[in-house]
Design an enzyme around this catalytic site. Structure first.
Site, PDB file in Angstrom:
ATOM      1  N   VAL A 166       0.862  -1.303   0.068  1.00  0.00           N
ATOM      2  CA  VAL A 166      -0.106  -0.170  -0.030  1.00  0.00           C
ATOM      3  C   VAL A 166       0.844   1.312  -0.246  1.00  0.00           C
ATOM      4  CG1 VAL A 166      -1.673   1.329   1.557  1.00  0.00           C
ATOM      5  CG2 VAL A 166      -1.894  -1.113   1.168  1.00  0.00           C
TER       6      VAL A 166
ATOM      7  N   GLU B 124      11.253 -13.933  26.128  1.00  0.00           N
ATOM      8  CA  GLU B 124      11.268 -15.288  25.235  1.00  0.00           C
ATOM      9  C   GLU B 124      12.615 -15.479  24.359  1.00  0.00           C
ATOM     10  OE1 GLU B 124       7.422 -14.934  23.093  1.00  0.00           O
ATOM     11  OE2 GLU B 124       6.256 -15.737  24.718  1.00  0.00           O
TER      12      GLU B 124
END
Lengths: 436, 436
Positions: free
Chosen positions: A71, A162
Site C-alpha cells: 500500500v 522469550e
C-alpha cells in the site's frame, strides 16, 4: 481490508456470510503467527511452520480476493487505496498494518540491534545468532571470542523475555554439545529492561518467577537500566536516573524488543483523514474504531489508538486485534442491515509468556500458572491458535522432538543474513558463485 | 576436508575410527540434501527439512572440528588452506566443493535464469515462482498476465524434469484452487532440451514415459532446441542445426538446469598444483583421485575429472561423490598402515528422477520402474538417505499431507527474493520498515 495479520484475517473470516466483496491487500503472501517468531529466530521452528499462505487459508471464500501488494497511499475523498499493483476502490476500508519496535529517537540503532516482527527479521536474527557461535569457535583472540559469545536483549516484555530465555537455552545445551571447546561459563546473555521489573503487564509474583527462571538459564537480568548507545560491537547503558558514565558491554549480537511504533501506514492514514498520529505513530480512533469524520474507515490492531471502557489505551496484544477484527466485520453487517452499532468492548483473555523448554508464566483472570503447568497451557493455547492443521501437527511434532532431544534442527545460516553479509542476498549470491 | 556435501561428509564419516584429526571447512553451517532442493524451490518442503546442521550430524565425533569459513586459496608447497578465518594446515587435503550449472559462455543469463544448487537458490526460485502467480493475478493487461503465467525450464536432465513437473503440478492444482480467476489453460510450462530427448542418462523407453508424464501435467517438452538468448522478459531459442531466426517466448520465470561447471575452488586448486582445469573447470585427478605431483591432495565429487575403468569420465552424481568420499577415507587409513591403495572403482547404484505427485522413473541395473511403483521406490530411497531422523519423519509427514491434500504449505515469498527485489534483503528490509 489492508493487512493479513491477526486483525485483518479475523475480520475477513468473520465476513464469511456477509453479502460483501472483500479485497485483502497484504504485502506478503502469508499470514504470520507472530507469537512464535522467536522460535524461528532461535532455530526451533522453520519459517513455514508459523506462516500459512493466505490463499490457502481463504480457499473457497468466494467473496474474498487476495491481492499481494504494497500500500502506497490512501485517497479517502474518492475512497481509493493506492497500491503497487494499482488503485483499489472501497466502500468500507479497514486498515490493520501492525507495528514495529521503537528505537526512541535513535533509528540508526536498528541496523545493529534488529527487532523481531517479520519473517525476514527472524531469518536474519537466526543467521546472526548461529554465525556468532561459529565465529566464536573460529576466533583465536580470547576477547574476540568473548564478544561473539555475548548476547544482549533490550526490552523485558514478553518477546524480550522469550528471546533471552531461548538464548540461555542455546548457551546451556546447544553449545555444550556442538561446540565442545566452549562452555556455558564463557557465554553471556544479558536482558536489559528500563522499568522496575520484567513482564510488567503481569502480577509481580509472576515477574519474580520469570526472573528466577531466566537466571537459572544463565541470563543476567538488569532492570532499571537505560540503553544510551548501540554500535556494531556492543551496547552502552546506565542505571535509571543516574548521571554517571555509561557502562559498556562488548557484544557480538544485540537484539531489540523494546517500545512500539505503529506501521508507517498509520501516519499515512492519519494524514489522509486530517488527523494527528499519537507519539507512537498510531491513528486515533473512536469507540467504534472509525476515524473522526470518516465513519467508513476503521483502523484496528497495534496501529490504532483505541481506548478501553476504563479510559485507558488498549494494549498491543494479538487478542485485542482478533476481537477488533471481529467487531469491524460486525459493524459492516449491522450497518448493511440499517442498525446502529454499539461501541467496541475488549474482553481480556489473559496473557502468557514462555521462558524456556518447559517453563512459562500465565495469568488468566484470577488464575496464575508458572513452571511446567504454565508451559503446558501455553503449548495448548498456541497449538489451538495455529491456523492450519498441517502447521499444528508439524509444530507439535517438532516441539516434541525438540523437547526430548533438545536439538535445534532449523538453525540454518542463510546467506545474506549473517553479521558480515549486510549487503544483502544479491551480492552474497554473486560471491557464493565465485567461490564455491 | 573442504566441503560438507555428499563427498565431504561421507569422507569425514568414514574416518570415524581412524587415528587422525579432521578439520571440515564448509562455507555454510549445514549439509544440504541437494536431490530434494527442487521441493524447496516449489514450496513442497521447508529449507530445514533438507538441510541438517553439520555440528548436529557430527556431534560426538571427537576427532572432527567443523570450521564455518570461506576457502580463499591453497598453498600446496607449505600444506596450508587459506580461509576467511585464517590459515589451516594439513597433512592430507581432500577437496569436494561441488559445481554449479553452466551458462555456456553467457554468464549474464544467470541473473534472469537462476540455477538450483544452493538453499539460497531454492528460496530465491520459490519467491520468483509464487510472486509470478501473484503478479499474474494482479495484472490487468492480458499479455502481461500471460507472461507471468509462462514458466520456462532450460535443461532436460533430472533436475530440469523435476522442476518442470512440479511447475506443471502447481499450474494443475494450486492455481485451480487458490487463484479461481486463472485456469490451467492460461498457464504455460515449457521444458527446453538441446539433446534428442529428456533424461538422456536413462533408457529411451523411460525418457518416453517421462515425456508423456510431463505432457499430462501440461508441460510442453521441446527437444533438440538451443537457447540463444535470455533477458528479464523471456527466452529466445531455435531448433538445433537450423539457421532460421530464433523464436521468442515471453516468460515471467526462466529457470536454468543445464550444463555443469565446477566450483571456482577447482581452478584455484588446479592452479596451485600447476595443472590445467578441463573445459568444465574440473581438476584432473588420477586413478586414486590424487592430483599429479601431489599424492597428499585429493579432489572428489563434481569438481574432479575422474575416469572410470572404461576410460570414460564419471558422471556428476551423488553416488559417485559418496563412494569417492569413502574411498578417500580408505586411502588415508591404508597409507597410515603403510599399504599401497588400489584404484577407485565406481559401482553404479542406478538412477532415478521424479516427475510429479506419484510418478517417477527409475533404472537400477536391469530393473526399470515407472509411474507409481517408480515413485514409491524413489520415496523409499530418498527417505532412507535423509541424514537425520527428525528430517526423515517430518519430510514423510509433509509429503503424506501434500500427497493427499495437494497443498503446498511452504510457499513463502521471503523478501529480497521476488522478481522485483533484486537489490537484496538489506534494501527490502528498509522498505518494509517504512511501509508496513
Amino acid at each position: 481490508m489492508v493487512g493479513g495479520g491477526f486483525g485483518g484475517l479475523s475480520c475477513v473470516r468473520a465476513l464469511r456470510e456477509a453479502p460483501v466483496h472483500v479485497t485483502l491487500i497484504e504485502r506478503t503472501n502469508y499470514h504470520l503467527f507472530q507469537p512464535l517468531l522467536y522460535q524461528v529466530a532461535t532455530g526451533g521452528l522453520s519459517p513455514a511452520n508459523i506462516a500459512a499462505p493466505l490463499r490457502g487459508i481463504l480457499r473457497g471464500r468466494r467473496n474474498v480476493h487476495v491481492l499481494q501488494a504494497e500500500v502506497t497511499g490512501f485517497r479517502l475523498d474518492v475512497r481509493v487505496v493506492e497500491t503497487s499493483s494499482g488503485d483499489v476502490p472501497y466502500d468500507t476500508l479497514v486498515v490493520a498494518a501492525g507495528s514495529r519496535h521503537d528505537y526512541f529517537g535513535h533509528p540508526e540503532w536498528e541496523q545493529f540491534a534488529p527487532g523481531l516482527k517479520t519473517l525476514e527479521d527472524a531469518i536474519g536474527i537466526r543467521g546472526r545468532v548461529f554465525s556468532a557461535l561459529e565465529r566464536a569457535d573460529a576466533a583465536s583472540d580470547p576477547a574476540e571470542r568473548k564478544r561473539w559469545l555475548t548476547f544482549v536483549v533490550v526490552g523485558g516484555g514478553p518477546s524480550g523475555v522469550e528471546l533471552a530465555g531461548q538464548l540461555g537455552e542455546i548457551a546451556h545445551d546447544t553449545l555444550r554439545r556442538d561446540f565442545p571447546q566452549m562452555t556455558r561459563e564463557t557465554t553471556h546473555v544479558v536482558l536489559i529492561e528500563a522499568g522496575e521489573r520484567v513482564l510488567a503487564a503481569f502480577k509481580e509474583s509472576l515477574s519474580t518467577r520469570a526472573t528466577d527462571a531466566l537466571e537459572q538459564l544463565g541470563v543476567r537480568v538488569r532492570t532499571r537500566t537505560f540503553v544510551t548507545g548501540v554500535d556494531d560491537r556492543g551496547v552502552e547503558f546506565k542505571p535509571a536516573g543516574d548521571d554517571s558514565e555509561p557502562t559498556r558491554i562488548e557484544a557480538g549480537t544485540v537484539l531489540w524488543g523494546a517500545g512500539m511504533r505503529a506501521s508507517g501506514l498509520a501516519s499515512l492514514l492519519a494524514d489522509a483523514a486530517g488527523l494527528e498520529a499519537d507519539r507512537s505513530g498510531r491513528v486515533p480512533v473512536g469507540a467504534d474504531l472509525t476515524l473522526a469524520g470518516h465513519p467508513e474507515v476503521l483502523a484496528i490492531g497495534d496501529m490504532a489508538n483505541a481506548t478501553g471502557e476504563d479510559g485507558r489505551p488498549l494494549p498491543g496484544l494479538a487478542t485485542v486485534a482478533l476481537q477488533q477484527g471481529e467487531y469491524a466485520a460486525r459493524l459492516v453487517t449491522t450497518r448493511l442491515e440499517g442498525h446502529a452499532s454499539p461501541r467496541f468492548q475488549y474482553r481480556s483473555r489473559g496473557t502468557m509468556a514462555t521462558i524456556g523448554r518447559g517453563h512459562a508464566v500465565a495469568q488468566i483472570g484470577p488464575l496464575r500458572l508458572w513452571g511446567f503447568a504454565g508451559w503446558m497451557l501455553w503449548l495448548a493455547v498456541h497449538l489451538m491458535q495455529l491456523v492450519t492443521f498441517q502447521n499444528r501437527a508439524l509444530v507439535l511434532m517438532q516441539w516434541g522432538w525438540h523437547y526430548f532431544s533438545r536439538s535445534r534442527s532449523a538453525r540454518l545460516i542463510v546467506r545474506g543474513t549473517s553479521n558480515e553479509d549486510k549487503d544483502g542476498a544479491a551480492s552474497a549470491t554473486a560471491e557464493g558463485r565465485a567461490s564455491a
